[in-house]
Design a protein around this motif. Structure first.
Motif, mmCIF file in Angstrom:
data_model
loop_
_atom_site.group_PDB
_atom_site.id
_atom_site.type_symbol
_atom_site.label_atom_id
_atom_site.label_comp_id
_atom_site.label_asym_id
_atom_site.label_seq_id
_atom_site.Cartn_x
_atom_site.Cartn_y
_atom_site.Cartn_z
ATOM 1 N N HIS A 36 -5.327 -1.716 -5.775
ATOM 2 C CA HIS A 36 -4.945 -0.312 -5.948
ATOM 3 C C HIS A 36 -5.147 0.109 -7.396
ATOM 4 O O HIS A 36 -5.168 -0.715 -8.318
ATOM 5 C CB HIS A 36 -3.482 -0.096 -5.519
ATOM 6 N N ARG A 37 -5.269 1.407 -7.564
ATOM 7 C CA ARG A 37 -5.405 1.985 -8.898
ATOM 8 C C ARG A 37 -4.237 2.937 -9.107
ATOM 9 O O ARG A 37 -3.989 3.819 -8.285
ATOM 10 C CB ARG A 37 -6.732 2.726 -9.020
ATOM 11 N N LEU A 95 -7.400 2.719 4.794
ATOM 12 C CA LEU A 95 -7.211 2.064 3.496
ATOM 13 C C LEU A 95 -8.354 1.116 3.142
ATOM 14 O O LEU A 95 -8.169 0.163 2.399
ATOM 15 C CB LEU A 95 -5.877 1.300 3.481
ATOM 16 N N ASN A 96 -9.524 1.379 3.689
ATOM 17 C CA ASN A 96 -10.707 0.571 3.377
ATOM 18 C C ASN A 96 -10.477 -0.899 3.686
ATOM 19 O O ASN A 96 -10.693 -1.784 2.849
ATOM 20 C CB ASN A 96 -11.099 0.739 1.899
ATOM 21 N N THR A 124 5.470 -1.543 -6.571
ATOM 22 C CA THR A 124 4.408 -2.009 -5.667
ATOM 23 C C THR A 124 4.468 -3.514 -5.472
ATOM 24 O O THR A 124 4.338 -4.016 -4.346
ATOM 25 C CB THR A 124 3.031 -1.594 -6.211
ATOM 26 N N GLY A 141 -0.126 4.002 -9.718
ATOM 27 C CA GLY A 141 1.115 3.670 -9.034
ATOM 28 C C GLY A 141 2.020 2.832 -9.919
ATOM 29 O O GLY A 141 1.599 2.305 -10.956
ATOM 30 N N GLY A 146 -0.338 6.131 -6.714
ATOM 31 C CA GLY A 146 -1.539 5.314 -6.815
ATOM 32 C C GLY A 146 -2.534 5.582 -5.704
ATOM 33 O O GLY A 146 -2.317 6.412 -4.820
ATOM 34 N N GLU A 147 -3.616 4.840 -5.731
ATOM 35 C CA GLU A 147 -4.686 4.944 -4.741
ATOM 36 C C GLU A 147 -5.063 3.535 -4.286
ATOM 37 O O GLU A 147 -5.254 2.638 -5.108
ATOM 38 C CB GLU A 147 -5.904 5.633 -5.363
ATOM 39 N N VAL A 148 -5.130 3.332 -2.984
ATOM 40 C CA VAL A 148 -5.486 2.020 -2.437
ATOM 41 C C VAL A 148 -6.998 1.944 -2.277
ATOM 42 O O VAL A 148 -7.608 2.759 -1.577
ATOM 43 C CB VAL A 148 -4.788 1.767 -1.083
ATOM 44 N N LEU A 149 -7.589 0.950 -2.922
ATOM 45 C CA LEU A 149 -9.045 0.795 -2.899
ATOM 46 C C LEU A 149 -9.502 -0.220 -1.867
ATOM 47 O O LEU A 149 -10.642 -0.154 -1.393
ATOM 48 C CB LEU A 149 -9.544 0.374 -4.289
ATOM 49 N N ALA A 174 0.829 -1.208 0.000
ATOM 50 C CA ALA A 174 0.000 0.000 0.000
ATOM 51 C C ALA A 174 0.865 1.260 0.000
ATOM 52 O O ALA A 174 0.584 2.215 -0.742
ATOM 53 C CB ALA A 174 -0.926 -0.014 1.221
ATOM 54 N N LEU A 219 0.960 4.139 -2.912
ATOM 55 C CA LEU A 219 0.663 5.540 -2.610
ATOM 56 C C LEU A 219 1.836 6.454 -2.960
ATOM 57 O O LEU A 219 1.647 7.540 -3.519
ATOM 58 C CB LEU A 219 0.311 5.687 -1.125
#
Length: 233
Positions: free
Chosen positions: A79-80, A130-131, A87, A82, A62-65, A54, A58
């Motif tokens: 993640h989206r 981070l959901n 990663t 990154g 990127g973005e952690v979903l 994660a 980041l």
């Protein structure tokens, strides 16, 4: 005026106490590796593995979903964006670095209670930021609260021992995890090494061997330095 320094009996005792504590932890982990008391520390290593993924996602834009932990000692992040290579690489090596840093923080610092307190807050907060899914939230809440209470209520020596235990359980878990995921079960499961092989070429087993060698070299250096270092306790 010339002056000389010598190791006092108390400092010698402290050095050997620190080494003995580490040895006891290592032996205890090997003997009880499949026992219930080691399980939370194994899951914590999985937590650090996914956290490292994660953080890498980041830091590379990127973005952690989703942050997912599986009670069978697995997990993943979704993640989206990154950097995919960084990663994917961050998992095994990241959790190993977490273990090394935490162990040396215990060995070289007298602020074990403070370090455990900050670590507890990280464990407690990360899944919510981070959901995290259900098991991640439950496990991290229980472990984080217990660690936070220990940091506040327990003695320096208990906190030092616990921090060493967390660090050593991470560094000992990682090589076995790499071997299991990338060599013993190569072609059976999809691992970080599988993703790296798709991105950079080579085979899952090749990347697993590379990571395994790196982890074993780091372990060797760590234990050599442990023997040389007097520590702070």
């Amino acid at each position: 005026m010339n002056s000389t320094t010598s190791t006092t009996p108390m400092s010698t005792s402290s050095i050997w106490t620190a080494r003995l504590a580490s040895l006891v932890i290592i032996v205890g982990l090997f003997i009880g590796w499949n026992s219930l008391w080691v399980y939370p520390f194994q899951m914590l290593t999985v937590f650090f593995h996914e956290l490292s993924h994660a953080i890498a996602a980041l830091l590379t834009g990127g973005e952690v979903l989703e942050f997912f932990l599986d009670p069978r000692q697995g997990g993943h992040i979704i993640h989206r964006g990154g950097n995919l290579i960084i990663t994917a690489t961050a998992g095994y090596l990241g959790s190993l670095i977490w273990g090394v840093v935490l162990f040396w923080a215990a060995h070289l610092s007298r602020f074990d209670k403070v370090i455990n307190g900050f670590l507890a807050l990280i464990i407690l907060i990360v899944p919510w930021l981070l959901n995290g899914q259900a098991f991640a939230l439950i496990f991290c809440s229980i472990f984080g609260i217990c660690l936070l209470i220990t940091s506040i209520k327990a003695s320096h020596w208990i906190n030092d021992f616990l921090l060493r235990l967390i660090g050593l359980s991470c560094v000992l878990y990682v090589p076995g995890d790499i071997y299991s995921d990338t060599i013993a079960r190569s072609g059976i499961i999809i691992s970080d090494a599988t993703n790296i092989a798709k991105l950079l070429g080579g085979s899952t087993m090749l990347w697993g061997i590379i990571w395994l060698v790196i982890s074993l070299v780091i372990l060797l250096i760590m234990f050599i330095q442990l023997w040389k270092s007097p520590g702070a306790n």
